[in-house]
Motif scaffolding. Structure first.
Motif, PDB file in Angstrom:
ATOM      1  N   GLY A  99       0.821  -1.206   0.000  1.00 29.78           N
ATOM      2  CA  GLY A  99       0.000   0.000   0.000  1.00 29.78           C
ATOM      3  C   GLY A  99       0.852   1.252   0.000  1.00 29.78           C
ATOM      4  N   HIS A 100       1.914   1.232   0.785  1.00 33.76           N
ATOM      5  CA  HIS A 100       2.819   2.395   0.826  1.00 33.76           C
ATOM      6  C   HIS A 100       3.475   2.614  -0.532  1.00 33.76           C
ATOM      7  CE1 HIS A 100       6.192   4.990   1.791  1.00 33.76           C
ATOM      8  NE2 HIS A 100       6.997   4.066   1.319  1.00 33.76           N
ATOM      9  N   ILE A 101       3.970   1.544  -1.150  1.00 29.25           N
ATOM     10  CA  ILE A 101       4.685   1.679  -2.421  1.00 29.25           C
ATOM     11  C   ILE A 101       3.750   2.184  -3.518  1.00 29.25           C
ATOM     12  CG2 ILE A 101       5.824   0.356  -4.258  1.00 29.25           C
ATOM     13  CD1 ILE A 101       7.046  -1.395  -2.034  1.00 29.25           C
ATOM     14  N   VAL A 102       2.531   1.639  -3.557  1.00 30.70           N
ATOM     15  CA  VAL A 102       1.574   2.078  -4.579  1.00 30.70           C
ATOM     16  C   VAL A 102       1.184   3.539  -4.365  1.00 30.70           C
ATOM     17  CG1 VAL A 102      -0.772   1.747  -5.455  1.00 30.70           C
ATOM     18  CG2 VAL A 102       0.708  -0.230  -5.056  1.00 30.70           C
ATOM     19  N   SER A 103       0.939   3.919  -3.121  1.00 30.16           N
ATOM     20  CA  SER A 103       0.581   5.302  -2.827  1.00 30.16           C
ATOM     21  C   SER A 103       1.729   6.247  -3.157  1.00 30.16           C
ATOM     22  CB  SER A 103       0.204   5.428  -1.346  1.00 30.16           C
ATOM     23  OG  SER A 103       0.016   6.779  -0.984  1.00 30.16           O
ATOM     24  N   ASP A 104       2.958   5.825  -2.849  1.00 27.21           N
ATOM     25  CA  ASP A 104       4.127   6.678  -3.044  1.00 27.21           C
ATOM     26  C   ASP A 104       4.481   6.827  -4.519  1.00 27.21           C
ATOM     27  OD1 ASP A 104       6.347   8.174  -1.778  1.00 27.21           O
ATOM     28  OD2 ASP A 104       7.602   6.602  -2.670  1.00 27.21           O
ATOM     29  N   THR A 161      14.600  -0.807   6.184  1.00 25.95           N
ATOM     30  CA  THR A 161      15.034  -1.255   7.508  1.00 25.95           C
ATOM     31  C   THR A 161      14.977  -0.133   8.541  1.00 25.95           C
ATOM     32  OG1 THR A 161      17.319  -0.812   6.860  1.00 25.95           O
ATOM     33  CG2 THR A 161      16.521  -3.059   6.592  1.00 25.95           C
ATOM     34  N   THR A 162      14.993   1.115   8.084  1.00 26.44           N
ATOM     35  CA  THR A 162      14.963   2.240   9.025  1.00 26.44           C
ATOM     36  C   THR A 162      13.716   3.091   8.830  1.00 26.44           C
ATOM     37  OG1 THR A 162      16.278   3.571   7.485  1.00 26.44           O
ATOM     38  CG2 THR A 162      17.467   2.359   9.178  1.00 26.44           C
ATOM     39  N   GLY A 163      12.643   2.502   8.334  1.00 26.42           N
ATOM     40  CA  GLY A 163      11.410   3.222   8.093  1.00 26.42           C
ATOM     41  C   GLY A 163      10.739   2.685   6.855  1.00 26.42           C
ATOM     42  N   PRO A 164       9.684   3.357   6.371  1.00 26.78           N
ATOM     43  CA  PRO A 164       9.015   2.874   5.152  1.00 26.78           C
ATOM     44  C   PRO A 164       9.983   2.808   3.983  1.00 26.78           C
ATOM     45  CG  PRO A 164       7.722   4.598   6.236  1.00 26.78           C
ATOM     46  CD  PRO A 164       9.057   4.563   6.920  1.00 26.78           C
ATOM     47  N   PRO A 165       9.816   1.856   3.077  1.00 25.43           N
ATOM     48  CA  PRO A 165      10.722   1.764   1.923  1.00 25.43           C
ATOM     49  C   PRO A 165      10.734   3.065   1.121  1.00 25.43           C
ATOM     50  CG  PRO A 165       9.339  -0.193   2.081  1.00 25.43           C
ATOM     51  CD  PRO A 165       8.809   0.785   3.081  1.00 25.43           C
ATOM     52  N   LYS A 166      11.907   3.405   0.630  1.00 29.76           N
ATOM     53  CA  LYS A 166      12.067   4.600  -0.202  1.00 29.76           C
ATOM     54  C   LYS A 166      12.266   4.167  -1.646  1.00 29.76           C
ATOM     55  CE  LYS A 166      15.633   6.334   2.092  1.00 29.76           C
ATOM     56  NZ  LYS A 166      15.803   5.498   3.291  1.00 29.76           N
ATOM     57  N   GLY A 167      11.654   4.901  -2.566  1.00 28.58           N
ATOM     58  CA  GLY A 167      11.774   4.577  -3.981  1.00 28.58           C
ATOM     59  C   GLY A 167      12.988   5.237  -4.600  1.00 28.58           C
ATOM     60  N   ALA A 168      13.992   4.444  -4.944  1.00 34.84           N
ATOM     61  CA  ALA A 168      15.193   4.970  -5.600  1.00 34.84           C
ATOM     62  C   ALA A 168      14.915   5.078  -7.092  1.00 34.84           C
ATOM     63  CB  ALA A 168      16.381   4.057  -5.338  1.00 34.84           C
ATOM     64  N   VAL A 169      15.009   6.287  -7.617  1.00 33.63           N
ATOM     65  CA  VAL A 169      14.754   6.530  -9.039  1.00 33.63           C
ATOM     66  C   VAL A 169      16.046   6.271  -9.813  1.00 33.63           C
ATOM     67  CG1 VAL A 169      14.007   8.197 -10.764  1.00 33.63           C
ATOM     68  CG2 VAL A 169      12.980   8.219  -8.466  1.00 33.63           C
ATOM     69  N   ILE A 170      16.020   5.227 -10.628  1.00 28.15           N
ATOM     70  CA  ILE A 170      17.216   4.794 -11.356  1.00 28.15           C
ATOM     71  C   ILE A 170      17.102   5.233 -12.807  1.00 28.15           C
ATOM     72  CG2 ILE A 170      18.572   2.797 -12.095  1.00 28.15           C
ATOM     73  CD1 ILE A 170      17.568   1.374  -9.570  1.00 28.15           C
ATOM     74  N   PRO A 171      18.014   6.089 -13.279  1.00 26.49           N
ATOM     75  CA  PRO A 171      17.925   6.571 -14.657  1.00 26.49           C
ATOM     76  C   PRO A 171      18.478   5.552 -15.651  1.00 26.49           C
ATOM     77  CG  PRO A 171      19.834   7.523 -13.598  1.00 26.49           C
ATOM     78  CD  PRO A 171      19.140   6.685 -12.551  1.00 26.49           C
TER      79      PRO A 171
END
Length: 501
Positions: A99-104, A161-171
């Protein structure tokens, strides 16, 4: 080291473009992808991926339900052809994380294999089934929306591991430069056939394991799920490279004494590569002794793709991740994050910072986190601690947050103690942490899965063992015996879950 030629054009897959341009040419009939008994040539991949790319070209951003299947590979290739950012989703993620990933990430579509049941967290997304139809004529491959190599290609979420997953934008640039740098380091060509059984929602399994062979014009055989029998079969039938994580190589090492066919197959491989976590020296040596071949390691992370590797023409030294890849700058720094560690003595610990075209551009929707991840002069703070040998080989000793132990005035990396513990015959698995100590600052704590639970090694026995191999100040002061170590999907030990309470 040969000079690196970087192709920063939008065309990530020249062999696929060639096959689409000449469907009857020899390149179109070259094998590209194989999952079990299902496979696609380059011509068939073009015929399958190009119409899908045309359908998603205006989507803005798409999610891919990243099962270890042919459909996932086709979906990601189609997104890259269309110039549309793709968000690989881990099918094992829980509802809250999904849910977090889809919302983010706010994708407009989710791509999945036909018949796949998707969880409720994805119910609001429009679904597009991935149709593998090799009989359809190939449409023209779309021209990616922007020729700028900084255009986002993938958004890969960190482990959180230190909070909600963060989306790394890879070019696109990062994918191209990493794969080309690995081609230089590993002498990777279109003649190579890669076998692996890794998940397809992260950098190792998807970018290296699927996109890597396709960029080279070679092929990949995915096992679906890792089995030593599958490794034996594929390496015995023409595969030249094996990618795995330490848990896979540990299973290989355990199996080898009773499986001469596996030993023979591994001996045939041109390259055995381990990554995503440190491969214990004990497993390195067991595999080398049984096969005559040494596993090489490389070092990377979601935000940076690949940073270093042992080269195919270099010394495959156990316990190291080799030297910086072409195009990657690497430095070690003191705790202040700016003072460089100049020592190449194999002992002085510093945090790894990297700079180069292999880096992500940002954490999606997290400008503060993005800014905090970089120094003022553009170096990415990896959080990994390492030492450098006199010849420049990098040895990672742990994470700054969980593996740097300050004991008795020394800075100690947990990784080297773990490797020493694993050399003890009474230790099957090992993890090392630090805990507060009034005298030492922190004392070293070992978490052990004993080889024989009925007769586990004592704390004195293990302390003496480590002191003889490393130094007295690196010996564990406390030992806990466990049935198993907590691990994530990639086999990494989750040290935050280790507690003696």
């Amino acid at each position: 080291m040969s000079p690196l030629s970087l192709d920063l054009s939008p065309d990530l897959f020249p062999a696929l473009t060639e096959a689409q341009a000449d469907p009857d040419g020899p390149g179109a009939h070259r094998p590209a992808l194989r999952f079990g008994d299902r496979s696609l040539t380059y011509g068939e991949l073009a015929a399958t991926a190009s119409p899908l790319a045309a359908r998603v070209a205006e989507a803005g951003r798409i999610a891919v339900w990243a099962t270890p299947t042919l459909e996932t590979a086709v979906a990601v290739v189609a997104a890259l052809l269309a110039g549309v950012p793709a968000v690989p989703l881990n099918p094992k993620s829980g509802e809250s994380e999904l849910g977090h990933i889809v919302s983010d990430s706010a994708p407009t579509l989710v791509l999945a294999a036909p018949g796949t049941q998707l969880p409720p967290a994805l119910a609001a997304l429009e679904r597009l089934d991935i149709d593998i139809d090799t009989s359809a004529p190939a449409t023209s491959l779309p021209s990616p929306g922007a020729s700028d190599p900084g255009t986002p290609a993938l958004i890969v979420y960190t482990s959180g591991t230190t909070g909600p997953p963060k989306g790394a934008v890879i070019p696109r640039r990062a994918i191209a430069t990493t794969l080309d740098a690995l081609a230089d380091a590993w002498q990777w060509t279109g003649d190579d056939v890669l076998v692996h059984g890794l998940p397809l929602f992260h950098v190792h399994g998807l970018i290296l394991g699927i996109l890597g062979p396709l960029r080279r014009g070679g092929s990949v055989r995915h096992l679906g799920r890792f089995e030593t029998a599958g490794v034996t079969r594929e390496l015995s039938e023409g595969a030249t490279m094996l990618f795995g994580v330490p848990t896979m190589y540990h299973r290989i090492a355990e199996t080898l004494p009773d499986d001469p066919a596996l030993a023979k197959a591994l001996a045939r491989a041109r390259l055995l590569v381990s990554g995503s976590a440190a491969l214990p020296v004990h497993d390195h040596e067991r595999i080398a002794q049984a096969t005559g071949r040494r596993v090489i390691e490389r070092y990377g992370m979601t935000e940076t793709l690949m940073n270093t590797s042992v080269r195919a023409d270099g010394e495959p030294r156990a316990g190291t991740v080799g030297v910086p890849l072409p195009g990657v700058e690497l430095r070690l720094t003191e705790e202040d994050g700016t003072t460089a560690v100049e020592a190449y003595d194999g002992e002085t610990v510093g945090e790894i910072q990297v700079r180069g075209p292999n880096l992500f551009t940002e954490y999606l929707n997290r400008p503060e986190a993005t800014a905090a991840a970089f120094t003022e002069d553009g170096w990415f703070r990896t959080g990994d601690m390492a030492v450098r040998d006199p010849d420049g080989y990098v040895r990672i000793v742990g994470r700054k947050a969980t593996d740097l132990i300050k004991s008795g005035g020394y800075k100690i990396g947990a990784g080297e103690i773990e490797n020493a513990l694993l050399e003890h015959p009474g230790v099957r698995e090992a993890a090392v942490t630090g805990e507060p100590d009034a005298d030492l600052g922190e004392r070293i704590v070992a978490w052990i899965v004993p080889a024989d639970p009925q007769s586990p090694p004592t704390v004195d026995e293990l302390a003496d063992h480590v002191a003889r191999r490393l130094a007295p100040h690196k010996r564990p002061r406390v030992v806990h015996h466990l049935d198993a170590l907590p691990r994530n999907d990639m086999g990494k030990i989750m040290k935050r879950a280790l507690t003696h309470d």
